[in-house]
Design an enzyme around this catalytic site. Structure first.
Site, PDB file in Angstrom:
ATOM      1  N   CYS A 166      -1.586  -3.267 -15.312  1.00 51.06           N
ATOM      2  CA  CYS A 166      -2.443  -4.456 -15.459  1.00 51.06           C
ATOM      3  C   CYS A 166      -2.405  -5.291 -14.173  1.00 51.06           C
ATOM      4  O   CYS A 166      -2.859  -4.836 -13.135  1.00 51.06           O
ATOM      5  CB  CYS A 166      -2.027  -5.244 -16.697  1.00 51.06           C
ATOM      6  SG  CYS A 166      -3.245  -6.464 -17.207  1.00 51.06           S
TER       7      CYS A 166
ATOM      8  N   HIS B 255      -2.526  -1.446 -21.160  1.00 44.98           N
ATOM      9  CA  HIS B 255      -1.075  -1.529 -21.330  1.00 44.98           C
ATOM     10  C   HIS B 255      -0.544  -0.297 -22.051  1.00 44.98           C
ATOM     11  O   HIS B 255      -0.634  -0.221 -23.267  1.00 44.98           O
ATOM     12  CB  HIS B 255      -0.717  -2.795 -22.110  1.00 44.98           C
ATOM     13  CG  HIS B 255      -0.937  -4.036 -21.319  1.00 44.98           C
ATOM     14  ND1 HIS B 255       0.023  -4.577 -20.502  1.00 44.98           N
ATOM     15  CD2 HIS B 255      -2.031  -4.812 -21.180  1.00 44.98           C
ATOM     16  CE1 HIS B 255      -0.466  -5.647 -19.892  1.00 44.98           C
ATOM     17  NE2 HIS B 255      -1.720  -5.807 -20.285  1.00 44.98           N
TER      18      HIS B 255
ATOM     19  N   GLU C 266       2.443   0.415 -22.636  1.00 38.67           N
ATOM     20  CA  GLU C 266       3.567   0.009 -23.498  1.00 38.67           C
ATOM     21  C   GLU C 266       3.093  -0.590 -24.821  1.00 38.67           C
ATOM     22  O   GLU C 266       3.881  -0.824 -25.711  1.00 38.67           O
ATOM     23  CB  GLU C 266       4.485  -0.963 -22.734  1.00 38.67           C
ATOM     24  CG  GLU C 266       3.987  -2.397 -22.584  1.00 38.67           C
ATOM     25  CD  GLU C 266       2.947  -2.610 -21.477  1.00 38.67           C
ATOM     26  OE1 GLU C 266       2.409  -1.621 -20.945  1.00 38.67           O
ATOM     27  OE2 GLU C 266       2.656  -3.786 -21.165  1.00 38.67           O
TER      28      GLU C 266
END
Lengths: 205, 252
Positions: A79, A182, A184
């Site tokens: 990001c 993202h 994650e």
């Protein structure tokens, strides 16, 4: 052998750390120049404003260390961490980035809802990309951002997503990787990408 | 194209999920983290935790929840319940939550929305609005979990929170909540037509058609669901397959 996840007080480091731990990677969260220099790979996460991010890196004396090491090591920017690779951003005025890659960061035009937030599909441009291995065209990843990259060379873009405008979703240039979304926070698909990254690190290590 | 989201909501009291949920494949059905991880695997797009602990310990239980969830859940999650201070928001986000939701505190001090969104970014500030029908085109905002009427028009308030920097609105119809006879199409439509930030519809889901209706006819960007998934009336996958067959873009 470990991945250094760079902590520069720009949000949600623990999610990135936890996701790498989940896939069995060795990670160290750090803002220490020596720990960064000794790492096999670097991850620069980040949520927040561009200007603050650069300022924080500067305050921690990390600009030089990053510029020296990003090309030498295997690097992943997530990001804001990916956006920082470029020359400058137009977020709240013109603000300097690390300038590792040519190009800029600009605001998503207002005719769509900003921020671009939610799950969106990838259109894969680099089919033989190692980091995108196992990811299918149309798989969804989680995006949250108001600015997007305009790379100097379109050849760095390995996948895009459609949000009324075309947005570069991932980039790849030699040993440098970046995700606008993202991983994650992108469930099993996201964890797969981090696993691919860790596999690349192990292969080269 | 961005997908419409399905978001299971877990009510948490002193660290435990309320409304016992019995899933055979979950060791501890009262553990919010384990349930959230289960929903991640099932294909939920996000999770909302609402902490309803009625004591001064809430601050701590909320932070603990944020941090434990971060270890096991790899989709975005929001935490709400009694959050009223910047420092508290900072702590929760730092532990790994993606968004916080504020309700009562935002009405009592609207500048909180503004300050929080400036510091942390609009994308992590959700304003929850509990609204109850009063008369023609007037839904009244309630506070304190639906106990305190405010006289404020929910549609006006929605516009205002957007101006103040909220990134999303979690809109609960108190009339529909718990009825299982469908989301409030009128209320949701009234709000989505005046704001340009995502709106999560909440309250009233009883069958899959309800999810479709509020997305298709009221413009909701996401649906909050509780009992129909908690009690296994449907699986998330099933709901998504259905929405897809109805021409709605979802993540499968």
């Amino acid at each position: 052998m470990y991945i250094a996840v760079i902590n520069y007080n720009m949000g949600n480091i623990s999610s990135v750390k936890n996701a790498f731990k989940r896939i069995g990677a060795n990670v160290r969260v750090t803002s220490n120049a020596r720990v960064i220099s000794n790492a096999k790979a670097l991850v620069l996460p980040g949520v927040g404003a561009y200007k603050d991010a650069y300022k924080n890196l500067k305050k921690l004396n990390l600009i030089k260390v990053l510029k020296e090491n990003i090309r030498k090591k295997i690097f992943l920017g997530i990001c804001l961490g990916m956006q920082l690779l470029f020359e400058y951003s137009l977020e709240n005025g013109k603000n300097k980035g690390l300038g590792i890659l040519k190009g800029s960061v600009e605001k998503i035009p207002q005719f769509v809802k900003v921020p671009h937030m939610g799950w969106n599909q990838l259109k894969i441009l680099k089919r033989n990309s190692k980091i995108l291995s196992g990811i299918k065209e149309g798989d969804n990843f989680y995006f949250v951002h108001s600015y997007y990259i305009i790379p100097g060379s379109k050849y760095v873009v390995s996948s895009t997503t459609d949000y009324g405008i075309e947005i570069a979703a991932s980039i790849e240039h030699d040993n440098i990787y970046g995700f606008q979304f993202h991983p994650e926070k992108s469930s099993t698909g996201g964890l797969r990408l981090l696993e691919n990254f860790w596999n690349i690190v192990k292969e080269k290590g | 194209m961005i997908t419409k989201r399905i978001i299971p909501c877990l009510d948490v009291d002193k660290g435990r999920v309320v409304k016992g949920i019995n899933f055979v494949d979950i060791k501890d059905a009262g553990d919010p983290v384990e349930l959230a991880a289960f929903y991640d695997k099932e294909g939920a797009d996000e999770i909302v935790f609402l902490d309803i602990t009625a004591s001064h310990e809430r601050r701590k239980t909320v932070v603990d929840l944020a941090s434990k969830t971060a270890e096991k859940v790899f989709i975005p999650y929001t935490i709400g319940g009694g959050i009223s201070r910047i420092e508290h928001i900072r702590e929760i986000l730092r532990k790994g939550a993606d968004k916080i939701s504020i309700n009562t505190a935002a009405v009592r001090d609207p500048s909180l929305i503004n300050r929080a969104s400036k510091i942390f970014g609009s994308q992590c500030i959700v304003v929850a609005i509990d609204a109850k029908y009063k008369n023609k085109d007037f839904w009244e905002v309630y506070l304190n979990g639906g106990r305190t009427p405010t006289g404020i028009n929910a549609v006006d308030w929605a516009k205002r929170v957007e101006e103040l920097g909220a990134g999303e609105i979690l809109l609960t119809s108190m009339d529909k909540d718990g009825t299982k006879d469908g989301y409030d199409i009128d209320l949701t439509g009234a709000v989505t037509s005046v704001v340009n930030i995502p709106v999560i519809a909440s309250g009233g889901a009883g069958k899959l058609e309800h999810l479709r209706d509020v997305i298709k006819y009221a413009g909701a960007d996401a649906v909050l669901v509780a009992s129909i998934f908690h009690y296994r009336q449907y699986r998330i996958r099933e709901a998504k397959e259905y929405l897809k067959s109805e021409g709605i873009n979802v993540r499968i």
